[in-house]
Scaffold this active site. Structure first.
Site: not given
Ligand code: BGC
Ligand code: BGC
Length: 723
Positions: A269
Site C-alpha cells: 500500500d
Molecule cells: C489506500 C489504498 C489505495 C492507495 C493508492 C492508500 O492510501 O490505502 O486503498 O489503493 O492509497 O491510492
C-alpha cells in the site's frame, strides 16, 4: 509476448533496471523528468535522480488518456529495453459515472449488478488509460467507526466472497482476455490482510486477530478473488500479530502464496514499506526494504526503499538475485497479461478521433440508477407512508435535499455537478414536489429553517434528507461517535412535531446510530452514497417505481458503544435470552439491548413475503451426501417485489466456540403480487466445515440447525445430523 521472451527480457536487464521496475510513483514525478532543471520537491524527498525515471516500472493515479499517452511516449524513448509503464489507479465505485459505494452495492445482494458496475468501471477507466484498478477491497468490517467500511461489502465472509468474485470477473473478464480486450482492466484485491479489524475503528491502527479468526472470517474473500483470477494483491498498513503486513513473511508467503495459492503481483500500500520504520520494526529504509522483499512484496508504492537499498542488499548477499528476479518477473508478467508489450497504449492511439467515448453514456447512467435504487434499504415504513403518491403535496427538506455531495469518498474523477440530488429526482418522478435545501451540510441558516417550515407546513408528507458528508467516511475518516450532527436530529424532531408523516432519507458511508432518527420518522430509508444517479435512483424507490429490496450488509447499532456488533458472533457461556432478563450474571449491557437496531440481512419491501412448506431431503447425512432444503416463498402483498431468501446454519456442538448462526446460502427472487416460488438450496460438506482446534478445516459429526428467512433473524426451520 511468450513466456520465454519474458524470461529472455529479464536476462537482458541490469540490476539497476530490475530494481527500478519494483517502484511505483505518481505522474508528477514523470512530468518533472521532462525538465532538466534542478531536482526539488517530491523527487528530492524520495532521493530520486532523473536517471531513475527512465526505468521506474509503474505509475499510479493518472487522470486522462492524454496524460497516459504523453508519459508512456516520453518514457519509451528513454527506456533502454522498451519495457512499457503500467498505469494503475483507484477506480473503486466507478470512474466518471459514479455508482453507489461498495457498502451500498453490498446491500443489493446482487452479484450481477456488482459485475456490471465493475465492467462499466473498467470500460471508463480504460478509456482514460488506466490498466489496473486498486479494487476490490474485500476487508471484512465490523466496526462502523472505521471510515473505510464504505469500501467494503460488509460484515460477512460469505457475502464478501460472493461480491469479491463478481468484482474481479467484471474488471478482468472471465476468459483471460486482458491482453486483447482493452475494455478490461486488471484488478487488485486489498488490503491483505484484516485491515478491516483496526482496533477501536481508528484508521491505520493495530490489528490483532487469532489465526483461527483470520482463516475463518477474514481470508475467504481474498481466496474467492484469487480463485476468480485476480492479478494483484495489495498489502495492508496494519500489523497482524504484531508484525506489519507489508513485512510479514508468514502472512505473505505461507498464507498468501502457499495456502491461498496466489501467483500474481504483490504491491505494497502507499508508503507501507517505508512505514515499517514508523511501526518500529525497521531501523532504516534498508531494513524496511529487506523485510519487505523477504516477505515477498514485489512492488513498492510511493517510497523508495527498494530503489535506494536493494542493490546494496544484493551486493552484500543479504538478498538473493533470484528474489529480485521473481519480483521483476511478477511485474513483467502483469504487463504481458495486459498486452502492453504488443500495444503500450492498449488501443488509445489507434482509436479514431471521431469514436465516441462510452464514458458517462446514457447506458452507464441507466445502470448507475438501477444499482442506486436496488441498494436502498427501507428500514421502517409505519402506516405504509411509502411509497409516495402522485396526489400528495410533498415537501423535500434537509441538508441533503438539494446537495450534490452524493458521490461518496472514493469518487475521485466523478463530478458532483453531473449528479442528480434528491429533490431533483423526486421532481422528475412526481408532480407535486417543492424543496428547500441547506447550502452547508451541517449548518442551517435562519432563512432555510423558516422556508423549510413553511413548505413542510403546507405539505401532506415531508421527505427529510439527512446524513454525513462524503468526507466523513472513506480513508482517514474514523469517527468516535457515529450519530448525525445534533442540528439534524433537532431539525427532524421539529418536523415530527408537525404531526404529519415524515419520511427520512439518510445518506452515509457507514452504519450510523439511527435510534433517535428512527424514533422521529414515520418511514426511514438508508440511501448510502448512491453516486451520479442518487436522486433518480432514490426517487424510483420513494415513488414506488421500484419496490425497495436492499438488505443490510452490516448491522446498525443501537448506539456507538455497542460496536462492534455483528450477527455471527460466537456463543458465550452466559448467553442472554428471552426468559433470563431478570438474572444478573449474563452477557448483556445494563443500559441497552444486545441486539443491533437493524440486523444484518434486514430490509423491508413495499410488499410482504411469507415462507412456508419447508422440506428437507435428509435428517441424517453422511460425508458423501448432499442435503437439500426447499422453501416456498409467497408475495402476500399487493405490489410486486424482490426478496432475498437467506439460509443460515448453526453447528450445535463443535470443537471450538462457533457463531450462533452463519449465512450459508441466499437467493434473490422477484415475485409478482400473489405469486409463489419454490427456492431450493443445496448444502455440501464444505458448508459444514470450519477451522477446528488444530486449524484443520473439517466438519463435526453431530447436529446442525437450519434457519430460513428474510434477515439474520430468520427462524429455525429444521435440523439434521452429520453421521
Ligand atoms: C489506500 C489504498 C489505495 C492507495 C493508492 C492508500 O492510501 O490505502 O486503498 O489503493 O492509497 O491510492
Ligand atoms: C465470578 C467470579 C467469582 C465467582 C464466585 C463468578 O460469577 O465471575 O469472579 O469468584 O463467581 O463468587
Amino acid at each position: 509476448m511468450k513466456t520465454v521472451q519474458i524470461e529472455d527480457l529479464l536476462k537482458e536487464m541490469t540490476l539497476t533496471e530490475k530494481i527500478a521496475q519494483l517502484t511505483q510513483l505518481t505522474p508528477q514525478f514523470f512530468s518533472g523528468a521532462s525538465s532538466d532543471g534542478e531536482i526539488t520537491g517530491p523527487m528530492a524527498e524520495l532521493g530520486l535522480k532523473a536517471e531513475d525515471l527512465k526505468n521506474i516500472g509503474s505509475v499510479l493515479g493518472t487522470h486522462t488518456a492524454e496524460e497516459v499517452m504523453k508519459i508512456q511516449e516520453a518514457y519509451l524513448k528513454t527506456n533502454r529495453l522498451g519495457i512499457p509503464l503500467v498505469f494503475m489507479a483507484d477506480v473503486i465505485h466507478g470512474y466518471r459515472t459514479i455508482f453507489p459505494i461498495p457498502l451500498a452495492i453490498g446491500a443489493t445482494w446482487n452479484a450481477d449488478l456488482a459485475q456490471k458496475v465493475a465492467e462499466i468501471s473498467a470500460i471508463e477507466a480504460s478509456e482514460a488509460g488506466v490498466h489496473v484498478t486498486f479494487s476490490p477491497m474485500v476487508d471484512l468490517v465490523r466496526d462502523p467507526r472505521w471510515g473505510r467500511v464504505m469500501e467494503s461489502t460488509g460484515e460477512d465472509a460469505y457475502l464478501n466472497s460472493y461480491f469479491a468474485r463478481a468484482f474481479v470477473k467484471g474488471y478482468q473478464g472471465e476468459h483471460g482476455e486482458l491482453a486483447t480486450n482493452f475494455d478490461r482492466v486488471a484488478a487488485c484485491v486489498k488490503h491483505f490482510a484484516a485491515y478491516g479489524a483496526a482496533e477501536a475503528g481508528r484508521e491505520y491502527n493495530t490489528v490483532d486477530t487469532s489465526v483461527r479468526e483470520l482463516y475463518q472470517n477474514y481470508l475467504p474473500a481474498y481466496q474467492a478473488a484469487i480463485e476468480a483470477g485476480v492479478l494483484l494483491v495489495m498489502t495492508a498498513f496494519n500489523t497482524v500479530d504484531g508484525i506489519p503486513a507489508t513485512g510479514n513473511q508468514w502472512l505473505m508467503q505461507d498464507v498468501l502464496r502457499k495456502d491461498l495459492g496466489f501467483t500474481g503481483l504483490v504491491i505494497s500500500d502507499w508508503g507501507a514499506v517505508g512505514e515499517l520504520i514508523n511501526h518500529g520494526v525497521a531501523e532504516n529504509s534498508k531494513e524496511a526494504a529487506y523485510q519487505s522483499i523477504q516477505a515477498g512484496v514485489d512492488l513498492e508504492m510511493m517510497t523508495s526503499c527498494y530503489l535506494q537499498n536493494l542493490e546494496a542488499l544484493v551486493m552484500e548477499n543479504h538478498v538473493q538475485i533470484e528474489q529480485i528476479d521473481a519480483a521483476v518477473l511478477a511485474v513483467l508478467n502483469l504487463k504481458n497479461a495486459l498486452g502492453l508489450f504488443e500495444d503500450p497504449y492498449r488501443g488509445l492511439k489507434t482509436v479514431a478521433p471521431t469514436k465516441k467515448l462510452r464514458t458517462m453514456s446514457d447506458n452507464h447512467r441507466r445502470v448507475a440508477r438501477e444499482v442506486a435504487a436496488e441498494s436502498v434499504v427501507l428500514l421502517k415504513n409505519k402506516n405504509y407512508a411509502l411509497p409516495l403518491r402522485k396526489e400528495q403535496k410533498i415537501a423535500v427538506v434537509g441538508p441533503l435535499a438539494e446537495s450534490q455531495d452524493v458521490l461518496g469518498a472514493w469518487s475521485w474523477i466523478g463530478e458532483q455537478t453531473e449528479s442528480h440530488h434528491l429533490a431533483d429526482g423526486l421532481k422528475m418522478a412526481l408532480p407535486n414536489v417543492v424543496s428547500v435545501g441547506w447550502q452547508q451540510n451541517q449548518q442551517v441558516t435562519a432563512e432555510e429553517l423558516a422556508a423549510s417550515r413553511t413548505i413542510a407546513h403546507d405539505a401532506d408528507i415531508v421527505v427529510v434528507a439527512l446524513g454525513e458528508s462524503s468526507e466523513s467516511s472513506g480513508e482517514a475518516a474514523s469517527l468516535a461517535t457515529i450519530r448525525l450532527p445534533v442540528e439534524q436530529e433537532q431539525f427532524l424532531a421539529e418536523l415530527a412535531d408537525l404531526g404529519k408523516p415524515v419520511v427520512t432519507v439518510v445518506f452515509g458511508g457507514r452504519p450510523l446510530d439511527l435510534s433517535d432518527i428512527s424514533f422521529h420518522s414515520t418511514a426511514l430509508v438508508m440511501a448510502w452514497f448512491p453516486g451520479t444517479e442518487a436522486g433518480t435512483g432514490i426517487a424510483d424507490v420513494l415513488s414506488g417505481n421500484v419496490s425497495p429490496s436492499g438488505k443490510l450488509p452490516m448491522s446498525f447499532p443501537v448506539t456507538t458503544g455497542q460496536v462492534p456488533v455483528y450477527y455471527n458472533h460466537l456463543k458465550t457461556g452466559r448467553p442472554a435470552h428471552v426468559g433470563n432478563n431478570e438474572q444478573k450474571y449474563i452477557s448483556r449491557y445494563l443500559d441497552i439491548p444486545n441486539e443491533p437496531l437493524y440486523d444484518f440481512g434486514f430490509g423491508l419491501s413495499y410488499t410482504t413475503f411469507a415462507y412456508s412448506n419447508v422440506k428437507q431431503s435428509h435428517h441424517k447425512i453422511t460425508y458423501q451426501e448432499q442435503l437439500t432444503f426447499e422453501v416456498t416463498v409467497t408475495n402476500t402483498g399487493k405490489l410486486a417485489g424482490k426478496e432475498t431468501v437467506q439460509l443460515y446454519l448453526e453447528d450445535v456442538v463443535a470443537t471450538v466456540a462457533r457463531p450462533v448462526k452463519e449465512l450459508r446460502r441466499f437467493e434473490k427472487i422477484y415475485l409478482e403480487a400473489g405469486e409463489s416460488q419454490v427456492v431450493t438450496f443445496n448444502l455440501t460438506l464444505e458448508d459444514l466445515c470450519y477451522y477446528q482446534r488444530n486449524l484443520d478445516f473439517k466438519a463435526d459429526l453431530g447436529n446442525f440447525n437450519v434457519y430460513l428467512g428474510g434477515s439474520s433473524q430468520a427462524e429455525k426451520v429444521g435440523s439434521f445430523e452429520l453421521i
